[in-house]
Write an enzyme that holds these catalytic residues in place. Structure first.
Site, PDB file in Angstrom:
ATOM      1  N   SER A 150      -6.863   4.137   9.954  1.00 36.93           N
ATOM      2  CA  SER A 150      -7.677   4.123   8.738  1.00 36.93           C
ATOM      3  C   SER A 150      -7.023   3.239   7.669  1.00 36.93           C
ATOM      4  O   SER A 150      -7.658   2.351   7.083  1.00 36.93           O
ATOM      5  CB  SER A 150      -7.833   5.570   8.247  1.00 36.93           C
ATOM      6  OG  SER A 150      -8.287   5.622   6.934  1.00 36.93           O
ATOM      7  N   HIS A 207       0.841  -1.202   0.000  1.00 36.76           N
ATOM      8  CA  HIS A 207       0.000   0.000   0.000  1.00 36.76           C
ATOM      9  C   HIS A 207       0.870   1.244   0.000  1.00 36.76           C
ATOM     10  O   HIS A 207       1.807   1.358   0.794  1.00 36.76           O
ATOM     11  CB  HIS A 207      -0.879   0.003   1.262  1.00 36.76           C
ATOM     12  CG  HIS A 207      -1.763   1.196   1.371  1.00 36.76           C
ATOM     13  ND1 HIS A 207      -2.973   1.275   0.724  1.00 36.76           N
ATOM     14  CD2 HIS A 207      -1.616   2.351   2.038  1.00 36.76           C
ATOM     15  CE1 HIS A 207      -3.531   2.438   0.988  1.00 36.76           C
ATOM     16  NE2 HIS A 207      -2.724   3.123   1.792  1.00 36.76           N
ATOM     17  N   ASP A 248     -14.736   3.268   8.574  1.00 32.80           N
ATOM     18  CA  ASP A 248     -13.698   4.182   8.070  1.00 32.80           C
ATOM     19  C   ASP A 248     -14.302   5.151   7.062  1.00 32.80           C
ATOM     20  O   ASP A 248     -13.930   6.326   7.032  1.00 32.80           O
ATOM     21  CB  ASP A 248     -12.543   3.397   7.435  1.00 32.80           C
ATOM     22  CG  ASP A 248     -11.487   4.348   6.873  1.00 32.80           C
ATOM     23  OD1 ASP A 248     -10.887   5.079   7.681  1.00 32.80           O
ATOM     24  OD2 ASP A 248     -11.308   4.393   5.647  1.00 32.80           O
ATOM     25  N   ARG A 278     -13.880  13.378   9.130  1.00 33.54           N
ATOM     26  CA  ARG A 278     -12.552  13.990   9.317  1.00 33.54           C
ATOM     27  C   ARG A 278     -12.246  14.982   8.206  1.00 33.54           C
ATOM     28  O   ARG A 278     -11.658  16.041   8.438  1.00 33.54           O
ATOM     29  CB  ARG A 278     -11.477  12.889   9.337  1.00 33.54           C
ATOM     30  CG  ARG A 278     -11.500  12.053  10.615  1.00 33.54           C
ATOM     31  CD  ARG A 278     -10.654  10.809  10.454  1.00 33.54           C
ATOM     32  NE  ARG A 278      -9.278  11.112  10.113  1.00 33.54           N
ATOM     33  CZ  ARG A 278      -8.481  10.288   9.434  1.00 33.54           C
ATOM     34  NH1 ARG A 278      -8.913   9.120   9.034  1.00 33.54           N
ATOM     35  NH2 ARG A 278      -7.251  10.641   9.185  1.00 33.54           N
ATOM     36  N   LYS A 327      -8.067  -1.128   6.668  1.00 33.35           N
ATOM     37  CA  LYS A 327      -8.401  -1.603   5.314  1.00 33.35           C
ATOM     38  C   LYS A 327      -7.430  -2.704   4.880  1.00 33.35           C
ATOM     39  O   LYS A 327      -7.823  -3.669   4.228  1.00 33.35           O
ATOM     40  CB  LYS A 327      -8.389  -0.426   4.336  1.00 33.35           C
ATOM     41  CG  LYS A 327      -9.607   0.491   4.583  1.00 33.35           C
ATOM     42  CD  LYS A 327      -9.593   1.745   3.759  1.00 33.35           C
ATOM     43  CE  LYS A 327      -8.628   2.758   4.285  1.00 33.35           C
ATOM     44  NZ  LYS A 327      -8.854   4.148   3.917  1.00 33.35           N
TER      45      LYS A 327
HETATM   46  N1  URA Z   1      -5.525   7.428   3.537  1.00 30.24           N
HETATM   47  C1  URA Z   1      -6.405   6.691   4.244  1.00 30.24           C
HETATM   48  O1  URA Z   1      -6.829   5.626   3.816  1.00 30.24           O
HETATM   49  N2  URA Z   1      -6.818   7.176   5.427  1.00 30.24           N
HETATM   50  C2  URA Z   1      -6.383   8.326   5.958  1.00 30.24           C
HETATM   51  O2  URA Z   1      -6.779   8.684   7.044  1.00 30.24           O
HETATM   52  C3  URA Z   1      -5.468   9.091   5.194  1.00 30.24           C
HETATM   53  C4  URA Z   1      -5.050   8.616   3.988  1.00 30.24           C
END
Ligand code: URA
Length: 446
Positions: free
Chosen positions: A186, A85, A164, A171, A190
């Site tokens: 976050s 990622h 999320d 946010r 995932k």
């Molecule tokens: N990317 C994400 O998936 N979450 C965040 O909080 C910031 C960047």
């Protein structure tokens, strides 16, 4: 959770206190059930952004997000399951090179990717530049494809970490994105829901990254690794340069073409070098190749094994496999290509975020979620920091749909690339390795 307790927990965070595991899990669950209101969650998040969250709170927050939805089950696959990622950047197409490389090396790559937003590109958009290619795979399709060819790249479904999605939207509009614990939980929720046992993060630092400062990016990388390990996944991270576009190409079809050329052994440069570095780091992380990872990755690229895996992957997802042979004939091309020749000098720096924004302005990226993209357009940014440029040399090519779009971007390039006279030091590609077992030097570029 008692409604009386909710303001008490917010106040505790406001005063710099730590919430216990049950309290934090209860607070997030109460938000999802509607008992905690958006205003209360926003106050809590802001208190956390200012006061900070502890490592244990970040781990628990990740658990709370993860528990809100489904998880992909990758058990039963024959090789080590892996996921890579990137925190997002400009000209950052490593997935299209690293995914096939890792699958060719014996890993099982089940990659859930995202779309671009703002100045950053997204793998799903890039892949859709390949005619016919689908990214909406159902979880069992994803599993079967990985079992068959070792690689699948798909969009995350709505059921994956729904908490999320809600929290991120809140946010986004309350100035509470920039917290290492909130970003790490976050991202990692995932990755954990994606089911891979080995997770490698490419945390970007520099003017085109989410975290500009290298030390902050390293702290984020360390927290992500701690969260992954606390949740039982082998996790490592690289902190890498995003003060300039990673590859020359910035734009969807242009980036796919560049990745194919790397897989074909026809293109060198920083995108290739970082792809090799990431793939090698993953082979160290999985234990597949702890000592000679880089040599193995170079061999897989040189022999064309990764190109063959890419071709199988494109075919499996409905895309035109000829993209692996003749990318520039298969991919959409923009009708206008304008050249920017600013004169002699040495490249001193980039407003990397601005370059991503300019590509988005041409139509390569979205201003808002849901915007339609023009997959053909974008930029080619040819030199890197420290490179001398001759008087008549092309520094940027602008691929545009209309002449007026090209003219507008050409007029803005002056502000996005800085030149100096005399020598300028080059910028390292990799700033740090975090949590990588084995011998990292075996995975480092020469
Ligand atoms: N990317 C994400 O998936 N979450 C965040 O909080 C910031 C960047």
């Amino acid at each position: 959770m008692s409604t009386l307790e909710i303001p008490v927990l917010i106040a505790r965070k406001r005063d710099g206190g730590e919430l216990g595991r049950e309290q934090l899990l209860g607070f997030v669950a109460a938000y999802l059930s509607g008992e905690v209101e958006d205003a209360q969650m926003a106050a809590f998040l802001m208190a956390g952004v200012i006061r900070g969250f502890t490592r244990d709170e970040a781990v628990t927050l990740t658990e709370a997000l993860l528990d809100s939805g489904e998880r992909i089950d990758l058990t039963g696959l024959r090789g080590p399951t892996v996921d890579k990622h990137s925190t997002g950047g400009v000209g950052d197409t490593t997935t299209l090179v690293v995914g096939p490389l890792l699958a060719a090396a014996g890993c099982q790559v089940a990659k859930l990717s995202g779309r671009g937003l703002g100045h950053t590109g997204g793998t799903l958009d890039k892949l859709e530049a390949i005619p016919g290619l689908r990214v909406d795979l159902a979880p069992d399709e994803l599993h079967d494809q990985v079992e068959r060819i070792g690689l699948a790249v798909a969009a995350a479904t709505q059921d994956l970490v729904p908490a999320d999605k809600r929290l991120y939207a809140l946010r986004d509009v309350t100035g509470t994105v920039a917290s290492p614990a909130l970003i790490a939980s976050s991202v990692m929720s995932k990755k954990l829901a994606g089911g891979a046992q080995h997770v490698l993060l490419d945390v970007k630092a520099g003017s085109g990254a989410f975290m500009e400062d290298i030390d902050e990016a390293r702290a984020l990388a360390e927290l992500c690794v701690q969260i992954g390990e606390a949740h039982g996944r082998r996790t490592g991270a690289l902190v890498t340069d995003m003060s300039q576009p990673l590859g020359d190409a910035v734009g969807n079809a242009l980036e796919v073409g560049a990745a194919v050329e790397i897989l074909r052994g026809e293109r060198s440069g920083r995108l290739r070098d970082l792809s090799v570095e990431l793939a090698a780091a993953m082979l160290v992380l999985t234990g597949i190749e702890p000592d000679a990872a880089r040599a193995r990755v170079d061999q897989l690229l040189g022999e064309g094994a990764a190109l063959e895996t890419f071709r199988e992957f494109v075919t499996a997802q409905g895309g035109d496999p000829a993209v692996a042979d003749r990318p520039w004939e298969v991919l959409p091309a923009a009708p206008i290509v304008a050249e920017w020749r600013p004169g002699a000098g040495v490249v001193a720096g980039f407003q990397c975020r601005r370059l991503g924004e300019l590509a988005a302005l041409l139509g390569a990226g979205r201003q808002r979620q849901g915007d339609q993209l023009d997959l053909a357009v974008g930029l080619e940014v040819l030199p890197r920091i420290g490179d001398p440029v001759a008087d008549d040399e092309v520094v940027v090519r602008v691929h545009a749909r209309r002449q007026e779009d090209a003219d507008r971007v050409l007029a803005e390039l002056d502000g996005a690339v800085q030149f100096a006279q005399g020598s300028v030091p080059t910028v390292p590609l990799v700033h740090a390795h975090v949590g990588l077992a084995g011998d990292p030097s075996a995975a480092s570029p020469a």
